[in-house]
Design a protein around this motif. Structure first.
Motif, PDB file in Angstrom:
ATOM      1  N   ASP A 146       0.815  -1.217   0.000  1.00 35.37           N
ATOM      2  CA  ASP A 146       0.000   0.000   0.000  1.00 35.37           C
ATOM      3  C   ASP A 146       0.853   1.275   0.000  1.00 35.37           C
ATOM      4  O   ASP A 146       0.314   2.377  -0.001  1.00 35.37           O
ATOM      5  CB  ASP A 146      -0.978  -0.003   1.176  1.00 35.37           C
ATOM      6  N   ARG A 147       2.160   1.128  -0.028  1.00 30.84           N
ATOM      7  CA  ARG A 147       3.050   2.289  -0.108  1.00 30.84           C
ATOM      8  C   ARG A 147       3.573   2.501  -1.533  1.00 30.84           C
ATOM      9  O   ARG A 147       4.437   3.341  -1.765  1.00 30.84           O
ATOM     10  CB  ARG A 147       4.221   2.126   0.862  1.00 30.84           C
ATOM     11  N   ASP A 148       3.037   1.732  -2.458  1.00 25.00           N
ATOM     12  CA  ASP A 148       3.501   1.756  -3.840  1.00 25.00           C
ATOM     13  C   ASP A 148       2.435   2.332  -4.762  1.00 25.00           C
ATOM     14  O   ASP A 148       1.271   2.474  -4.369  1.00 25.00           O
ATOM     15  CB  ASP A 148       3.851   0.339  -4.306  1.00 25.00           C
ATOM     16  N   ILE A 149       2.855   2.651  -5.994  1.00 31.13           N
ATOM     17  CA  ILE A 149       1.895   3.083  -7.010  1.00 31.13           C
ATOM     18  C   ILE A 149       2.045   2.225  -8.253  1.00 31.13           C
ATOM     19  O   ILE A 149       3.098   1.640  -8.502  1.00 31.13           O
ATOM     20  CB  ILE A 149       2.031   4.582  -7.373  1.00 31.13           C
ATOM     21  N   GLN A 202      -6.984  -3.289 -11.062  1.00 37.01           N
ATOM     22  CA  GLN A 202      -7.973  -3.713 -10.070  1.00 37.01           C
ATOM     23  C   GLN A 202      -7.321  -4.490  -8.938  1.00 37.01           C
ATOM     24  O   GLN A 202      -7.623  -4.283  -7.766  1.00 37.01           O
ATOM     25  CB  GLN A 202      -9.081  -4.529 -10.747  1.00 37.01           C
ATOM     26  N   LYS A 203      -6.399  -5.371  -9.283  1.00 35.71           N
ATOM     27  CA  LYS A 203      -5.674  -6.143  -8.274  1.00 35.71           C
ATOM     28  C   LYS A 203      -4.828  -5.214  -7.393  1.00 35.71           C
ATOM     29  O   LYS A 203      -4.812  -5.342  -6.159  1.00 35.71           O
ATOM     30  CB  LYS A 203      -4.791  -7.193  -8.962  1.00 35.71           C
ATOM     31  N   ALA A 204      -4.119  -4.260  -8.009  1.00 30.11           N
ATOM     32  CA  ALA A 204      -3.286  -3.306  -7.259  1.00 30.11           C
ATOM     33  C   ALA A 204      -4.134  -2.487  -6.294  1.00 30.11           C
ATOM     34  O   ALA A 204      -3.707  -2.188  -5.173  1.00 30.11           O
ATOM     35  CB  ALA A 204      -2.537  -2.390  -8.226  1.00 30.11           C
ATOM     36  N   LYS A 205      -5.334  -2.147  -6.711  1.00 30.02           N
ATOM     37  CA  LYS A 205      -6.225  -1.359  -5.844  1.00 30.02           C
ATOM     38  C   LYS A 205      -6.637  -2.172  -4.627  1.00 30.02           C
ATOM     39  O   LYS A 205      -6.732  -1.633  -3.517  1.00 30.02           O
ATOM     40  CB  LYS A 205      -7.455  -0.899  -6.637  1.00 30.02           C
ATOM     41  N   THR A 206      -6.888  -3.472  -4.792  1.00 32.22           N
ATOM     42  CA  THR A 206      -7.269  -4.306  -3.642  1.00 32.22           C
ATOM     43  C   THR A 206      -6.125  -4.422  -2.641  1.00 32.22           C
ATOM     44  O   THR A 206      -6.357  -4.629  -1.454  1.00 32.22           O
ATOM     45  CB  THR A 206      -7.709  -5.729  -4.072  1.00 32.22           C
ATOM     46  N   LEU A 222     -11.068   2.150 -15.960  1.00 31.52           N
ATOM     47  CA  LEU A 222     -10.095   2.495 -14.924  1.00 31.52           C
ATOM     48  C   LEU A 222     -10.548   3.682 -14.064  1.00 31.52           C
ATOM     49  O   LEU A 222     -10.077   3.836 -12.934  1.00 31.52           O
ATOM     50  CB  LEU A 222      -8.744   2.826 -15.556  1.00 31.52           C
ATOM     51  N   ALA A 223     -11.435   4.507 -14.578  1.00 34.17           N
ATOM     52  CA  ALA A 223     -11.813   5.750 -13.893  1.00 34.17           C
ATOM     53  C   ALA A 223     -12.238   5.554 -12.433  1.00 34.17           C
ATOM     54  O   ALA A 223     -11.788   6.307 -11.566  1.00 34.17           O
ATOM     55  CB  ALA A 223     -12.899   6.477 -14.687  1.00 34.17           C
ATOM     56  N   PRO A 224     -13.067   4.573 -12.108  1.00 30.01           N
ATOM     57  CA  PRO A 224     -13.509   4.444 -10.717  1.00 30.01           C
ATOM     58  C   PRO A 224     -12.399   4.083  -9.722  1.00 30.01           C
ATOM     59  O   PRO A 224     -12.552   4.325  -8.526  1.00 30.01           O
ATOM     60  CB  PRO A 224     -14.550   3.314 -10.769  1.00 30.01           C
ATOM     61  N   ILE A 225     -11.293   3.511 -10.199  1.00 28.79           N
ATOM     62  CA  ILE A 225     -10.246   3.087  -9.263  1.00 28.79           C
ATOM     63  C   ILE A 225      -8.972   3.930  -9.373  1.00 28.79           C
ATOM     64  O   ILE A 225      -8.014   3.696  -8.652  1.00 28.79           O
ATOM     65  CB  ILE A 225      -9.892   1.595  -9.451  1.00 28.79           C
TER      66      ILE A 225
END
Length: 185
Positions: free
Chosen positions: A78-81, A99-103, A119-122
Motif C-alpha cells: 500500500d506504499r507503492d503506485i 484492479q488487483k493493485a487497488k485491492t 479504470l476511472a472508478p479506481i
C-alpha cells in the motif's frame, strides 16, 4: 508528403497533444512518484514499450521501478503506485492488474485519453493525453498517423518531461546519474 513535411506534421501533433496535458496533473504525478516506495508500470503493445522507457528513465533517477510481469517483480504494498498506460483505458490486462493493485491498497495513476474508462472508478490520478484513440471521442486531438501512434509518441515525450522535472525538483546533477545506468553492456 515528403520526409520534411511528414516529420514536421508528427512533431506538430505531439506539440498540440502535450500542450493539452494539465500541468496540475503532472505536478501531482511527480509527488506521487516521489512519495512511493516502488513504482510499478503496466501497458500492452507499443504502449508497453513507451511506458517501459519511462520506467527505465525513472530508474536512472534512483527511483525503484518495476515492470509488472518481470521475473524479479517484488510484491506490491500500500506504499507503492501502479502507473497504467492505456489510451482507451479498456485494455484487459492493464485494467485487471490495476484492479488487483487497488485491492492491495496501492495508488493508481492512469496515463490515457479516455476519462470515462473502466479504470476511472479506481484511478487516484488520471494524466490525460487527449489524443485520438480507437474510441474517437469528440474532444480528442485528431491525428493523421496510423492508429494510436500519437498517444505512444506523446507518452514517451511526457515521460521524459516528467523525468526532467524531477531532476530539476531534486536538483540532481546530470553527471551523477550515470551511476544508475546499466554497466554490464
Amino acid at each position: 508528403m515528403n520526409y520534411q513535411q511528414t516529420y514536421q506534421s508528427i512533431l506538430a501533433e505531439c506539440n498540440i497533444a502535450l500542450a493539452k496535458v494539465r500541468e496540475e496533473d503532472i505536478k501531482q504525478c511527480i509527488e506521487l512518484i516521489l512519495q512511493a516506495d516502488k513504482v510499478f508500470f503496466i501497458g500492452v503493445g507499443r504502449v508497453k514499450l513507451e511506458i517501459e522507457a519511462f520506467a527505465k528513465r525513472l530508474s536512472h533517477l534512483g527511483i525503484y521501478t518495476v515492470i509488472v510481469g518481470q521475473i524479479t517483480e517484488p510484491a506490491m504494498t500500500d506504499r507503492d503506485i501502479l502507473i497504467v498506460a492505456s489510451g482507451s483505458g479498456e485494455s484487459l490486462i492493464p485494467v485487471a492488474i490495476a484492479q488487483k493493485a487497488k485491492t492491495i491498497g496501492g495508488k493508481i495513476i492512469h496515463f490515457g485519453s479516455n476519462p470515462h474508462s473502466s479504470l476511472a472508478p479506481i484511478t487516484d490520478l488520471m494524466v490525460r493525453i487527449p489524443v485520438q484513440t480507437k474510441l474517437y471521442l469528440q474532444d480528442e486531438v485528431q491525428s493523421e498517423q496510423p492508429m494510436s501512434s500519437l498517444f505512444e509518441q506523446s507518452l514517451l515525450l511526457l515521460g521524459d518531461t516528467i523525468a526532467k522535472m524531477i531532476v530539476e525538483k531534486k536538483e540532481i546533477q546530470l553527471k551523477n546519474l550515470w551511476k544508475f545506468h546499466a554497466n554490464l553492456e
